[in-house]
Design a protein around this motif. Structure first.
Motif, PDB file in Angstrom:
ATOM      1  N   ALA A 161     -20.012  18.948 -16.393  1.00 51.88           N
ATOM      2  CA  ALA A 161     -19.833  18.397 -15.044  1.00 51.88           C
ATOM      3  C   ALA A 161     -18.841  17.242 -15.052  1.00 51.88           C
ATOM      4  O   ALA A 161     -18.031  17.078 -14.132  1.00 51.88           O
ATOM      5  CB  ALA A 161     -21.178  17.939 -14.481  1.00 51.88           C
ATOM      6  N   SER A 162     -18.887  16.429 -16.115  1.00 48.53           N
ATOM      7  CA  SER A 162     -17.956  15.298 -16.218  1.00 48.53           C
ATOM      8  C   SER A 162     -16.531  15.803 -16.399  1.00 48.53           C
ATOM      9  O   SER A 162     -15.587  15.232 -15.842  1.00 48.53           O
ATOM     10  CB  SER A 162     -18.309  14.414 -17.409  1.00 48.53           C
ATOM     11  OG  SER A 162     -19.648  14.044 -17.358  1.00 48.53           O
TER      12      SER A 162
ATOM     13  N   VAL B  32      -6.504  17.042  -7.189  1.00 48.47           N
ATOM     14  CA  VAL B  32      -6.177  18.373  -6.653  1.00 48.47           C
ATOM     15  C   VAL B  32      -5.766  18.237  -5.187  1.00 48.47           C
ATOM     16  O   VAL B  32      -6.373  17.494  -4.423  1.00 48.47           O
ATOM     17  CB  VAL B  32      -7.399  19.311  -6.765  1.00 48.47           C
ATOM     18  CG1 VAL B  32      -7.106  20.657  -6.111  1.00 48.47           C
ATOM     19  CG2 VAL B  32      -7.771  19.517  -8.215  1.00 48.47           C
TER      20      VAL B  32
ATOM     21  N   GLY C 139     -12.107  28.286 -18.291  1.00 47.48           N
ATOM     22  CA  GLY C 139     -11.845  29.673 -17.937  1.00 47.48           C
ATOM     23  C   GLY C 139     -12.129  29.926 -16.466  1.00 47.48           C
ATOM     24  O   GLY C 139     -12.441  29.021 -15.708  1.00 47.48           O
ATOM     25  N   TRP C 140     -12.017  31.185 -16.121  1.00 41.00           N
ATOM     26  CA  TRP C 140     -12.277  31.603 -14.750  1.00 41.00           C
ATOM     27  C   TRP C 140     -13.013  32.923 -14.816  1.00 41.00           C
ATOM     28  O   TRP C 140     -12.680  33.799 -15.612  1.00 41.00           O
ATOM     29  CB  TRP C 140     -10.962  31.741 -13.990  1.00 41.00           C
ATOM     30  CG  TRP C 140     -11.067  32.322 -12.621  1.00 41.00           C
ATOM     31  CD1 TRP C 140     -10.528  33.491 -12.184  1.00 41.00           C
ATOM     32  CD2 TRP C 140     -11.735  31.749 -11.493  1.00 41.00           C
ATOM     33  NE1 TRP C 140     -10.818  33.677 -10.858  1.00 41.00           N
ATOM     34  CE2 TRP C 140     -11.562  32.633 -10.397  1.00 41.00           C
ATOM     35  CE3 TRP C 140     -12.472  30.576 -11.290  1.00 41.00           C
ATOM     36  CZ2 TRP C 140     -12.087  32.385  -9.133  1.00 41.00           C
ATOM     37  CZ3 TRP C 140     -13.004  30.326 -10.031  1.00 41.00           C
ATOM     38  CH2 TRP C 140     -12.805  31.237  -8.973  1.00 41.00           C
TER      39      TRP C 140
ATOM     40  N   PRO D  68     -16.618  28.945 -17.910  1.00 44.21           N
ATOM     41  CA  PRO D  68     -16.936  28.112 -16.775  1.00 44.21           C
ATOM     42  C   PRO D  68     -18.438  28.116 -16.572  1.00 44.21           C
ATOM     43  O   PRO D  68     -19.141  29.009 -17.048  1.00 44.21           O
ATOM     44  CB  PRO D  68     -16.247  28.808 -15.610  1.00 44.21           C
ATOM     45  CG  PRO D  68     -15.546  29.978 -16.154  1.00 44.21           C
ATOM     46  CD  PRO D  68     -15.849  30.112 -17.593  1.00 44.21           C
ATOM     47  N   ALA D  69     -18.921  27.143 -15.832  1.00 40.90           N
ATOM     48  CA  ALA D  69     -20.358  27.057 -15.607  1.00 40.90           C
ATOM     49  C   ALA D  69     -20.862  28.347 -15.020  1.00 40.90           C
ATOM     50  O   ALA D  69     -21.983  28.745 -15.223  1.00 40.90           O
ATOM     51  CB  ALA D  69     -20.663  25.927 -14.664  1.00 40.90           C
TER      52      ALA D  69
ATOM     53  N   SER E 205      -5.931  25.766  -3.964  1.00 39.26           N
ATOM     54  CA  SER E 205      -7.050  24.829  -3.841  1.00 39.26           C
ATOM     55  C   SER E 205      -7.637  24.483  -5.212  1.00 39.26           C
ATOM     56  O   SER E 205      -8.422  23.560  -5.331  1.00 39.26           O
ATOM     57  CB  SER E 205      -8.139  25.441  -2.960  1.00 39.26           C
ATOM     58  OG  SER E 205      -8.634  26.613  -3.558  1.00 39.26           O
ATOM     59  N   GLN E 206      -7.270  25.251  -6.248  1.00 38.77           N
ATOM     60  CA  GLN E 206      -7.789  24.939  -7.579  1.00 38.77           C
ATOM     61  C   GLN E 206      -6.666  24.677  -8.565  1.00 38.77           C
ATOM     62  O   GLN E 206      -6.859  24.790  -9.773  1.00 38.77           O
ATOM     63  CB  GLN E 206      -8.677  26.084  -8.062  1.00 38.77           C
ATOM     64  CG  GLN E 206      -9.826  26.301  -7.108  1.00 38.77           C
ATOM     65  CD  GLN E 206     -10.808  27.304  -7.619  1.00 38.77           C
ATOM     66  OE1 GLN E 206     -11.546  27.022  -8.537  1.00 38.77           O
ATOM     67  NE2 GLN E 206     -10.816  28.486  -7.042  1.00 38.77           N
TER      68      GLN E 206
ATOM     69  N   ASP F 157     -10.139  17.429 -12.345  1.00 37.47           N
ATOM     70  CA  ASP F 157      -9.733  17.474 -10.938  1.00 37.47           C
ATOM     71  C   ASP F 157      -8.902  16.237 -10.601  1.00 37.47           C
ATOM     72  O   ASP F 157      -7.926  16.296  -9.854  1.00 37.47           O
ATOM     73  CB  ASP F 157     -10.958  17.491 -10.014  1.00 37.47           C
ATOM     74  CG  ASP F 157     -11.559  18.882  -9.895  1.00 37.47           C
ATOM     75  OD1 ASP F 157     -11.022  19.797 -10.538  1.00 37.47           O
ATOM     76  OD2 ASP F 157     -12.561  19.031  -9.177  1.00 37.47           O
TER      77      ASP F 157
ATOM     78  N   LEU G   7     -15.175  18.518 -15.302  1.00 33.17           N
ATOM     79  CA  LEU G   7     -14.615  19.030 -14.047  1.00 33.17           C
ATOM     80  C   LEU G   7     -14.085  17.879 -13.203  1.00 33.17           C
ATOM     81  O   LEU G   7     -12.999  17.946 -12.621  1.00 33.17           O
ATOM     82  CB  LEU G   7     -15.692  19.793 -13.258  1.00 33.17           C
ATOM     83  CG  LEU G   7     -16.205  21.090 -13.887  1.00 33.17           C
ATOM     84  CD1 LEU G   7     -17.329  21.673 -13.043  1.00 33.17           C
ATOM     85  CD2 LEU G   7     -15.086  22.104 -14.024  1.00 33.17           C
ATOM     86  N   ASP G   8     -14.884  16.823 -13.141  1.00 30.51           N
ATOM     87  CA  ASP G   8     -14.507  15.634 -12.387  1.00 30.51           C
ATOM     88  C   ASP G   8     -13.200  15.032 -12.906  1.00 30.51           C
ATOM     89  O   ASP G   8     -12.285  14.718 -12.151  1.00 30.51           O
ATOM     90  CB  ASP G   8     -15.627  14.599 -12.595  1.00 30.51           C
ATOM     91  CG  ASP G   8     -16.099  14.036 -11.282  1.00 30.51           C
ATOM     92  OD1 ASP G   8     -15.836  14.664 -10.250  1.00 30.51           O
ATOM     93  OD2 ASP G   8     -16.719  12.969 -11.303  1.00 30.51           O
TER      94      ASP G   8
ATOM     95  N   GLU H  10     -19.084  16.572 -21.560  1.00 34.12           N
ATOM     96  CA  GLU H  10     -20.118  17.314 -20.831  1.00 34.12           C
ATOM     97  C   GLU H  10     -19.478  18.005 -19.624  1.00 34.12           C
ATOM     98  O   GLU H  10     -18.576  17.462 -18.992  1.00 34.12           O
ATOM     99  CB  GLU H  10     -21.209  16.323 -20.417  1.00 34.12           C
ATOM    100  CG  GLU H  10     -22.451  16.940 -19.856  1.00 34.12           C
ATOM    101  CD  GLU H  10     -22.412  16.994 -18.357  1.00 34.12           C
ATOM    102  OE1 GLU H  10     -23.101  17.851 -17.806  1.00 34.12           O
ATOM    103  OE2 GLU H  10     -21.675  16.195 -17.742  1.00 34.12           O
TER     104      GLU H  10
END
Lengths: 318, 544
Positions: B427-428, B304, B444-445, B8-9, B464-465, B434, B430-431, B425
């Motif tokens: 950030a994309s 989500v 990952g976490w 993850p970031a 929430s995730q 979601d 994640l969008d 990429e």
């Protein structure tokens, strides 16, 4: 001079406005949501909405634009969505770094490029030209990241004579500044040196074959006077254009060099801003870069008229 | 974010490593058994007073405001400047930090009383007391952009009994709360600074810590200096710690080798061998409390938090509708080979969300499916699936993530899957995920000390995730019970039952667990690193 410059000024202003609009819409067209990028691992929809609201991202884009321009005119470029620090102050820290690096790189590139170009033109078909051409070819071919890493491995790790990273302002400590910027400037300037060398050589070969050079030689002027005073001066207009165009490019093109040598300039700033969708920072950096480009283009136009009076339209006097 | 390894970031490494010695670290092995110290405090070397320690961070922290902070790299800086009510020790036990003792919880589990250390001062010289703790917690609970609301969701109200006592009144019993107070939710901010700086607190944070914030330049450095007001200032050796942000892993490593930095966070697995071969450097290792895995979209169609539904035609697949297909996918995976081929064997295969180092781990939590492509094919046949089954997976567009994707792609082919990789990429991605616009996602976490933080938000129906639309009433019930119980053994058993159910349903296919590698120059002694993988410099210094 006025008739020559005023249309260019108007063009510059229009270009500037268009750039701000394109950038503003462009960053928003990027896939990925700044709020989501900021939230990182966490994707709680309520928190994402709160983040969007805090940065005004839930407003219509035209309204966001007007709001941004209004603030920018008052010198407020907003706050970074990533660090929370004012964009203007981050740019204020980064701009001198990139400028000093770029100026240093251009100085090195011009010195090497013009020198090698003149030698290659004057000593044609000899070992000197062959050597200059080889250096130019290497400068163009070797990727800057490889050159930078090799530089660090040799001069910072194997033979630790130069620092591997960091920045010291030339105004704070000129000697340390020189030590910190030497490697990055050579890496950044290597490609430009090659371009300048090729252009100088071509222009010089052309100039050396002209009637006025032959006349100068016939009048008994020395070789150096002819080469430097006549041929080189007329060749410099091409070199100036190249250097001028490259300076704008260097300000944003220093990205890789700044990453390798950990220089806190524009390159590092914009890379992270793009990855984190830091809209205010991207807009701020592009705004300043666009201003630099436009300003430098104007300056180059102005230099044309200084170097070659024939450029002055209508015979306006400076 | 440019992760050098698929992650993850924001990473939260974690470890069971005690106080680390740099004198002996040269002999320390990266194969240190879990729970055993990788090294110990320098035997005959003592740290001298003074000096500036330069620490390379892999990424730029966000605003240094404990209420809004989200990046894990930011926690590395908070460790120096913002202490918490509780901390963790080498064994991952929670211990008091600004609190004087462990909290007292009422019989019904709904009242948590915290006694505070006395005589503690913030960096601005004001007193750290019950009122200050309440101010910080209230801000965490109410600020619109607070990232702590979910951490403190169980808290109804905070009251101050006397300057040395704070009481948290809960909506319902919530065992993971103390672990949250050992993280950013437990950081206490100076009320005076909060009042004067408001939302700009993150630009000039004022808390309690061995060091205090001095300056910050975006994308360059964050400097913190020794705080004379700190309650243990006499034992703080360094004058200053300068955190430099160096995103590129090769550049970071070169700066450690050249001596420009003395401590290097997040050494790339590919640099570990070179680091160990360098006689001037030590390697500290820690096992992550998190995991890396593959999230399968089972029913996230509208984003989500929205009810699960049937995936649209372009995403529809038996992978979403039939657990046997997901089980077949898992049977196709050879986790050991992935670790060897992609990560030079430096990480650890993982089959569940709970680290084996966690006090809450159990045999059930560590059960692992063996690599068996023939069984995978048989299972697909049993499920009536026509092979090869075509399926797509989003991976980060980094070289390592792509290599990981390709390794998985090659392995699952033998099991009857035609896996298509979609490099995206970060950030994309994640969008996109979601929103539910995906079939599978390699993500990952970073991990939490309490396993609840690795599980409930991701797999409970209301999580929430929960971006895969998984919903199972058995799992929901077990998670609820684990949050209400306070006995660790009971909780560990419940977590084991959750993992057993997750292995049947496989909303997430767990792959591997990161190790966190930190490089330290041997000129430095006394750097401490515990189970959260954070470097602590309160007692660090240059060798005398």
């Amino acid at each position: 001079m006025g008739r020559y410059l005023i249309p260019r000024l108007v063009e510059s202003v229009v270009t500037f406005v268009l750039v701000t609009i394109v950038v503003f819409i462009g960053v928003r067209a990027l896939p990925g949501d700044p709020a989501r990028a900021l939230a990182g691992e966490e994707s709680d929809p309520q928190q994402l909405a709160a983040i969007r609201h805090s940065f005004g991202l839930d407003q219509p884009v035209p309204l966001q634009y007007l709001h941004y321009v209004g603030n920018a005119l008052h010198g407020d470029l907003g706050r970074s969505s990533r660090t929370g620090l004012p964009v203007a102050s981050s740019i204020g820290h980064a701009l001198p770094v990139t400028l000093q690096l770029s100026v240093f790189a251009i100085a090195i590139a011009t010195l090497i490029g013009v020198g090698a170009g003149v030698v290659a033109a004057v000593r044609r078909r000899g070992p000197a030209e062959w050597a200059a051409n080889s250096v130019a070819l290497l400068g163009l071919s070797v990727p800057s990241f490889w050159l930078g890493l090799m530089g660090v491995l040799v001069f910072a790790i194997a033979y630790p004579i130069l620092p591997a990273s960091g920045f010291v302002s030339v105004f704070a400590n000129p000697v340390e500044s020189f030590r910190h910027l030497l490697m990055p400037a050579i890496v950044l300037g290597s490609g430009l040196a090659a371009v300048v060398m090729r252009q100088t050589r071509s222009a010089m070969i052309e100039a050396l074959g002209t009637d006025y050079v032959r006349t100068a030689k016939a009048k008994g002027l020395g070789g150096v006077q002819v080469v430097v005073g006549h041929a080189l001066r007329n060749s410099l207009i091409v070199v100036t254009t190249i250097v001028g165009l490259q300076l704008g490019g260097l300000i944003s093109g220093a990205v890789i060099t700044e990453q390798i040598f950990v220089l806190p300039g524009f390159g590092k700033l914009i890379i992270d801003a793009v990855f984190t969708r830091d809209y205010p920072m991207i807009q701020g950096v592009v705004l300043v870069t666009a201003t630099a480009y436009i300003g430098i283009n104007l300056l180059v136009d102005l230099l044309y008229s200084v170097i070659d009076p024939r450029v002055r339209v209508g015979g306006a006097v400076l | 974010m440019r992760p050098s390894i698929p992650r993850p970031a924001l990473r939260r490494p974690a470890v069971a490593v005690a106080v680390l010695s740099l004198a002996l670290a040269a002999c320390s092995s990266i194969d240190t058994p879990a729970g055993q110290s990788a090294a110990t405090t320098a035997g005959n070397q003592t740290a001298k007073n003074g000096g500036t320690l330069v620490v390379a961070l892999s990424d730029e922290p966000d605003a240094l405001d404990p209420t809004t902070a989200r990046t894990l790299v930011g926690r590395a800086v908070f460790t120096s400047i913002c202490e918490k009510l509780y901390d963790i020790n080498a064994k991952l036990d929670i211990i008091p930090q600004l609190a004087a003792s462990m909290p007292e919880t009422s019989a019904d589990g709904k009242t948590v009383t915290i006694k505070l250390k006395t005589g503690v001062k913030f960096a601005d010289g004001t007193a750290m007391d019950g009122a200050a703790v309440k101010t910080s917690l209230d801000r965490d609970l109410t600020l619109a952009t607070s990232a702590r609301k979910s951490d403190l969701a169980s808290v109804q109200e905070v009251t101050v009994t006397d300057p040395g006592t704070v009481v948290l009144h809960l909506k319902s019993p919530f065992a993971p709360l103390v672990a949250q107070l050992a993280d950013r939710a437990g950081m206490v901010m100076s009320p005076a600074a909060l009042k004067s700086e408001g939302e700009d607190f993150g630009a000039k944070p004022v808390c309690v810590g061995p060091f205090k914030f001095q300056s910050r330049v975006a994308q360059d450095h964050i400097d913190v200096v020794k705080d004379p007001n700190y309650y243990d200032a006499a034992n703080v050796k360094l004058d200053k710690v300068s955190y430099k942000i160096i995103a590129d892993s090769t550049t970071r490593f070169n700066n450690l080798r050249s001596g420009d930095v003395q401590v290097l966070d997040a050494v790339a697995p590919t640099d570990v061998d070179s680091l160990q071969a360098d006689s001037t450097l030590s390697l500290l290792t820690s096992d992550s409390l998190g995991y890396q895995g593959i999230t399968v979209n089972i029913g996230n169609v509208n984003g989500v938090g929205k009810p699960a539904a049937t995936l649209p035609a372009k995403l529809a697949s038996t992978m979403a509708t039939d657990p046997r297909v997901r089980q077949a996918f898992e049977l196709s995976l050879d986790r050991d080979a992935i670790n060897k081929v992609v990560f030079q064997g430096k990480f650890a295969p993982a089959c569940g969300p709970i680290s084996p180092d966690s006090p809450f781990s159990s045999d059930a939590a560590q059960v692992c499916t063996k690599h068996d492509p023939a069984a995978a094919k048989a299972l697909l046949q049993q499920a009536g699936v026509q092979t090869p089954l075509r399926i797509s997976m989003i991976v980060a567009n980094t070289p390592d993530a792509t290599r990981l994707g390709q390794a998985i792609q090659a392995q699952v082919k033998d099991g009857g899957f035609d896996l298509r990789l979609v490099p995206t990429e970060f950030a994309s991605s994640l969008d996109q995920t979601d929103a539910g616009d995906y079939q599978m996602f390699q993500i990952g976490w970073s991990g939490r000390v309490d396993p609840d933080g690795n599980i409930s938000n991701f797999v409970s129906s209301e999580g929430s995730q929960n971006n895969n639309g998984y919903s199972n009433s058995t799992v929901d019930t077990l998670i609820g019970q684990s949050q209400a119980k306070s006995d660790p053994a009971e909780r560990a058993q419940l977590f084991g039952q959750v993992v057993t159910q997750l292995h049947k349903d496989l909303p997430i296919i767990y792959l591997y667990r990161l190790k966190n590698f930190t490089g330290v120059s041997k000129t430095v002694v006394g750097v401490q690193m515990y189970g959260d993988g954070l470097m602590r410099f309160a007692h660090a210094g240059f060798a005398g």
